[in-house]
Design an enzyme around this catalytic site. Structure first.
Site, PDB file in Angstrom:
ATOM      1  CD  GLU A 152      -5.111  -4.440  -2.321  1.00 62.82           C
ATOM      2  OE1 GLU A 152      -5.291  -2.760  -2.043  1.00 62.82           O
ATOM      3  OE2 GLU A 152      -4.776  -4.183  -0.745  1.00 62.82           O
TER       4      GLU A 152
ATOM      5  CG  HIS B  97      -1.655  -0.869   1.244  1.00 59.61           C
ATOM      6  ND1 HIS B  97      -2.393  -2.180   2.512  1.00 59.61           N
ATOM      7  CD2 HIS B  97      -2.352  -1.947   0.509  1.00 59.61           C
ATOM      8  CE1 HIS B  97      -2.783  -2.932   2.261  1.00 59.61           C
ATOM      9  NE2 HIS B  97      -3.048  -2.423   1.018  1.00 59.61           N
TER      10      HIS B  97
END
Length: 338
Positions: free
Chosen positions: A291, A253
């Site tokens: 993602e 992230h």
């Protein structure tokens, strides 16, 4: 941005400086103020060939490594260097720095050179941690992970940017205020949706500190913090049900908090450094995944420029996500680290 072709001085992690004095078909390597060796350039079969001369005692391996670093940083398009050597190079061959070739030559491959952890990887790494399988509380079977690193974990001078890029583990007391400021900025809030108070963010970071599958990192340019990263083991993460996660896949992230450190050239530097660190940390890691929100076209574009491919889209409870993946083989064969 500095152009690597003009590179004659290259800082090394620590306090050492690699200097190159260029003459007619001859280069003098110095580490600090100490001569390492002379490198002579020749041609054989129309291809450049390198020889070592006047090597400092016991420094053949260091001289070859230093020259390869300078050459690969200066010329990102070059994939290999051919050497003809009259000095013992057993250590260089055992490490993968050199590969024995035909006709007595030795070859240094860019894809192997950048997989050598020294000197970029700082402190302990998970590479030698033995494998034993365990079950998480959520019922997922995965390898027991090495204890988390602390302090600085990665450092490299980016010759194109002309700056140090480094990663260190997050320190809640030191970094809480800046993390809070970054998360509450409108730009970050739009995608992370993790705005809150200092205490809420302290709780958030403490939970991650207590979680063995996630490592929180601060990215720095010239030791100035500019970004926050979470590196997680995919097998234990919520992403695992959505693709065939390998035991040592890592996920990321990413959050750039400081406005002055935005832009494609900065992303190219820190994203390649982050991937490089994760691949070095454990040589069993075959893939790095992310993602981002599927509509975050800018971030997805930056990732694709660094070799990530868009595998598919899928639905998390809180967002429509794009599964982005970067393979180890592709990264080291095609990367332009410098």
């Amino acid at each position: 941005m500095n152009h690597p072709q003009g590179l004659h001085r290259l800082p090394l992690p620590g306090s050492e400086l690699l200097a190159i004095e260029v003459g007619n078909s001859r280069l003098c390597l110095l580490r600090g103020d100490q001569p390492l060796a002379q490198v002579v350039t020749e041609e054989e079969g129309g291809q450049p060939l390198f020889r070592l001369q006047e090597v400092a005692s016991g420094q053949a391996d260091g001289a070859i490594r230093a020259f390869c670093y300078w050459h690969f940083a200066r010329s990102p398009e070059h994939q290999r260097l051919a050497w003809r050597l009259e000095v013992p190079v057993d250590r260089a061959v055992r490490s993968g720095l050199l590969i024995p070739g035909s006709a007595g030559l030795f070859i240094a491959e860019r894809s192997l050179f950048w997989q050598l952890p020294d000197p970029w990887l700082r402190g302990a790494q998970g590479n030698g941690y033995p494998q034993t399988m365990v079950m998480s509380a959520n019922g997922r079977r995965h390898p027991l992970r090495a204890p988390k690193a602390r302090g600085e974990v990665y450092r490299r001078f980016d010759a194109r940017l002309g700056s140090w890029v480094s990663l260190r583990t997050l320190d809640i007391e030191l970094d809480l205020e800046r993390f809070n400021r970054w998360q509450n900025s409108p730009r970050v809030l739009e995608f992370w949706q993790e705005g809150g108070s200092l205490e809420q963010h302290r709780d958030y970071l403490q939970k991650l500190a207590d979680d063995p599958h996630t490592l929180t990192l601060i990215g720095c340019f010239d030791d100035e913090p500019f970004a926050y990263f979470e590196a997680y083991w995919a097998k234990e993460d919520r992403i695992a049900p959505f693709y065939a996660a390998d035991d040592y896949d890592r996920g990321i992230h990413m959050l750039v908090g400081e406005e002055k450190h935005r832009g494609p050239h900065k992303v190219a530097s820190w994203l390649s450094a982050l991937a490089h660190y994760l691949f070095l940390d454990d040589s069993r890691t075959r893939k790095v995944v992310a993602e981002p929100r599927a509509d975050n076209a800018r971030m997805i574009g930056h990732m694709q420029a660094q070799g990530f491919y868009r595998e598919k889209e899928f639905d998390f409870p809180h967002k429509r996500a794009a599964l982005m993946a970067l393979g180890r083989e592709w990264f080291f064969e095609r990367c332009e680290l410098c």
